[in-house]
Design a protein around this motif. Structure first.
Motif, mmCIF file in Angstrom:
data_model
loop_
_atom_site.group_PDB
_atom_site.id
_atom_site.type_symbol
_atom_site.label_atom_id
_atom_site.label_comp_id
_atom_site.label_asym_id
_atom_site.label_seq_id
_atom_site.Cartn_x
_atom_site.Cartn_y
_atom_site.Cartn_z
ATOM 1 N N VAL A 120 0.995 -1.249 -0.054
ATOM 2 C CA VAL A 120 0.079 -0.065 0.115
ATOM 3 C C VAL A 120 0.841 1.062 0.022
ATOM 4 C CG1 VAL A 120 -1.596 1.275 1.388
ATOM 5 C CG2 VAL A 120 -1.852 -1.094 0.918
ATOM 6 N N TYR A 121 2.128 1.376 0.880
ATOM 7 C CA TYR A 121 2.775 2.249 0.776
ATOM 8 C C TYR A 121 3.633 2.521 -0.558
ATOM 9 C CZ TYR A 121 7.011 5.258 1.941
ATOM 10 O OH TYR A 121 7.789 6.089 1.800
ATOM 11 N N ARG A 122 3.830 1.507 -1.171
ATOM 12 C CA ARG A 122 4.600 1.767 -2.565
ATOM 13 C C ARG A 122 3.556 2.431 -3.461
ATOM 14 N NH1 ARG A 122 7.723 -3.923 -2.941
ATOM 15 N NH2 ARG A 122 9.234 -3.439 -1.400
ATOM 16 N N VAL A 123 2.276 1.982 -3.623
ATOM 17 C CA VAL A 123 1.420 2.248 -4.496
ATOM 18 C C VAL A 123 1.091 3.779 -4.196
ATOM 19 C CG1 VAL A 123 -1.047 1.864 -5.169
ATOM 20 C CG2 VAL A 123 0.436 -0.027 -5.018
ATOM 21 N N THR A 124 1.090 3.971 -3.005
ATOM 22 C CA THR A 124 0.602 5.592 -2.678
ATOM 23 C C THR A 124 1.892 6.428 -2.926
ATOM 24 O OG1 THR A 124 1.014 5.052 -0.414
ATOM 25 C CG2 THR A 124 -1.361 4.839 -1.396
ATOM 26 N N ARG A 125 3.136 5.739 -2.730
ATOM 27 C CA ARG A 125 4.282 6.691 -2.884
ATOM 28 C C ARG A 125 4.669 7.023 -4.175
ATOM 29 N NH1 ARG A 125 6.831 10.718 -1.509
ATOM 30 N NH2 ARG A 125 8.870 10.866 -1.046
ATOM 31 N N LYS A 126 4.753 6.117 -5.003
ATOM 32 C CA LYS A 126 5.220 6.208 -6.400
ATOM 33 C C LYS A 126 4.760 7.380 -7.226
ATOM 34 C CE LYS A 126 8.502 3.251 -6.322
ATOM 35 N NZ LYS A 126 9.668 3.214 -6.675
ATOM 36 N N PRO A 127 3.167 7.391 -7.342
ATOM 37 C CA PRO A 127 2.839 8.302 -8.136
ATOM 38 C C PRO A 127 3.219 9.823 -8.033
ATOM 39 C CG PRO A 127 1.021 6.923 -7.763
ATOM 40 C CD PRO A 127 2.271 6.712 -7.047
ATOM 41 N N PRO A 128 3.465 10.335 -6.816
ATOM 42 C CA PRO A 128 3.595 11.765 -6.475
ATOM 43 C C PRO A 128 5.244 11.655 -6.710
ATOM 44 C CG PRO A 128 2.689 10.968 -4.449
ATOM 45 C CD PRO A 128 2.636 9.665 -5.620
ATOM 46 N N SER A 129 6.217 10.925 -6.566
ATOM 47 C CA SER A 129 7.595 10.923 -6.989
ATOM 48 C C SER A 129 7.784 11.038 -8.402
ATOM 49 C CB SER A 129 8.338 9.583 -6.283
ATOM 50 O OG SER A 129 7.922 8.632 -6.790
ATOM 51 N N VAL A 130 6.942 10.061 -8.959
ATOM 52 C CA VAL A 130 7.104 10.080 -10.555
ATOM 53 C C VAL A 130 6.732 11.534 -11.014
ATOM 54 C CG1 VAL A 130 6.115 9.447 -12.785
ATOM 55 C CG2 VAL A 130 6.929 7.735 -10.981
ATOM 56 N N LEU A 131 5.610 12.171 -10.554
ATOM 57 C CA LEU A 131 5.114 13.444 -11.053
ATOM 58 C C LEU A 131 6.154 14.689 -10.510
ATOM 59 C CD1 LEU A 131 2.914 15.137 -12.071
ATOM 60 C CD2 LEU A 131 1.929 15.412 -9.780
ATOM 61 N N ALA A 132 6.837 14.447 -9.612
ATOM 62 C CA ALA A 132 7.756 15.295 -9.246
ATOM 63 C C ALA A 132 8.663 15.166 -10.096
ATOM 64 C CB ALA A 132 8.266 14.966 -7.846
ATOM 65 N N VAL A 133 9.341 14.020 -10.558
ATOM 66 C CA VAL A 133 10.508 13.776 -11.518
ATOM 67 C C VAL A 133 10.029 14.616 -12.881
ATOM 68 C CG1 VAL A 133 11.511 12.326 -12.838
ATOM 69 C CG2 VAL A 133 11.591 11.933 -10.468
ATOM 70 N N LEU A 134 8.725 14.442 -13.456
ATOM 71 C CA LEU A 134 8.466 15.050 -14.488
ATOM 72 C C LEU A 134 8.298 16.347 -14.427
ATOM 73 C CD1 LEU A 134 5.513 12.306 -15.469
ATOM 74 C CD2 LEU A 134 7.868 12.542 -16.497
ATOM 75 N N LEU A 135 8.006 17.019 -13.399
ATOM 76 C CA LEU A 135 7.867 18.403 -13.435
ATOM 77 C C LEU A 135 9.045 19.122 -13.037
ATOM 78 C CD1 LEU A 135 4.610 18.755 -11.504
ATOM 79 C CD2 LEU A 135 4.867 18.975 -13.935
ATOM 80 N N ARG A 136 10.261 18.427 -12.692
ATOM 81 C CA ARG A 136 11.351 19.274 -12.336
ATOM 82 C C ARG A 136 12.025 19.747 -13.565
ATOM 83 N NH1 ARG A 136 15.177 14.991 -9.387
ATOM 84 N NH2 ARG A 136 13.333 14.037 -8.446
ATOM 85 N N ARG A 137 12.749 20.887 -13.226
ATOM 86 C CA ARG A 137 13.334 21.621 -14.360
ATOM 87 C C ARG A 137 14.686 20.858 -14.800
ATOM 88 N NH1 ARG A 137 12.561 27.802 -12.567
ATOM 89 N NH2 ARG A 137 10.480 28.062 -12.980
ATOM 90 N N ARG A 138 15.166 21.232 -15.931
ATOM 91 C CA ARG A 138 16.208 20.533 -16.292
ATOM 92 C C ARG A 138 17.438 21.025 -15.479
ATOM 93 N NH1 ARG A 138 18.066 18.132 -20.697
ATOM 94 N NH2 ARG A 138 20.080 18.236 -21.326
ATOM 95 N N ALA A 139 17.727 21.967 -15.033
ATOM 96 C CA ALA A 139 18.673 22.347 -13.908
ATOM 97 C C ALA A 139 18.873 21.847 -12.868
ATOM 98 C CB ALA A 139 18.880 23.903 -13.803
ATOM 99 N N ALA A 140 17.581 21.554 -12.286
ATOM 100 C CA ALA A 140 17.584 20.423 -11.110
ATOM 101 C C ALA A 140 17.995 19.124 -11.212
ATOM 102 C CB ALA A 140 16.263 20.737 -10.511
ATOM 103 N N LYS A 141 17.734 18.678 -12.667
ATOM 104 C CA LYS A 141 18.064 17.298 -12.892
ATOM 105 C C LYS A 141 19.544 17.212 -13.281
ATOM 106 C CE LYS A 141 13.765 16.088 -15.167
ATOM 107 N NZ LYS A 141 13.168 15.963 -16.525
#
Length: 57
Positions: free
Chosen positions: A6-27
């Motif tokens: 349950v933790y894995r399922v609820t934790r993954k979508p926000p982290s994936v969204l954060a990676v997608l929304l990050r700026r190139r400089a942060a990456k």
């Protein structure tokens, strides 16, 4: 037992969204930090660091 999946399922979508929304400089900055973290043990250890296939993922 059920808390872990349950933790894995609820934790993954926000982290994936954060990676997608990050700026190139942060990456780029994160990549530099991770490269430095890997370079330090290489300099300090006499034998080369050997990564397992799971570590590379």
């Amino acid at each position: 037992m059920i808390a872990s999946p349950v933790y894995r399922v609820t934790r993954k979508p926000p982290s994936v969204l954060a990676v997608l929304l990050r700026r190139r400089a942060a990456k780029d900055a994160e990549s530099l930090v991770l490269r430095h973290e890997n370079a330090v043990p290489r300099r300090q250890l006499a034998n080369p660091v050997r990564y397992e296939p799971a570590d590379r993922i």
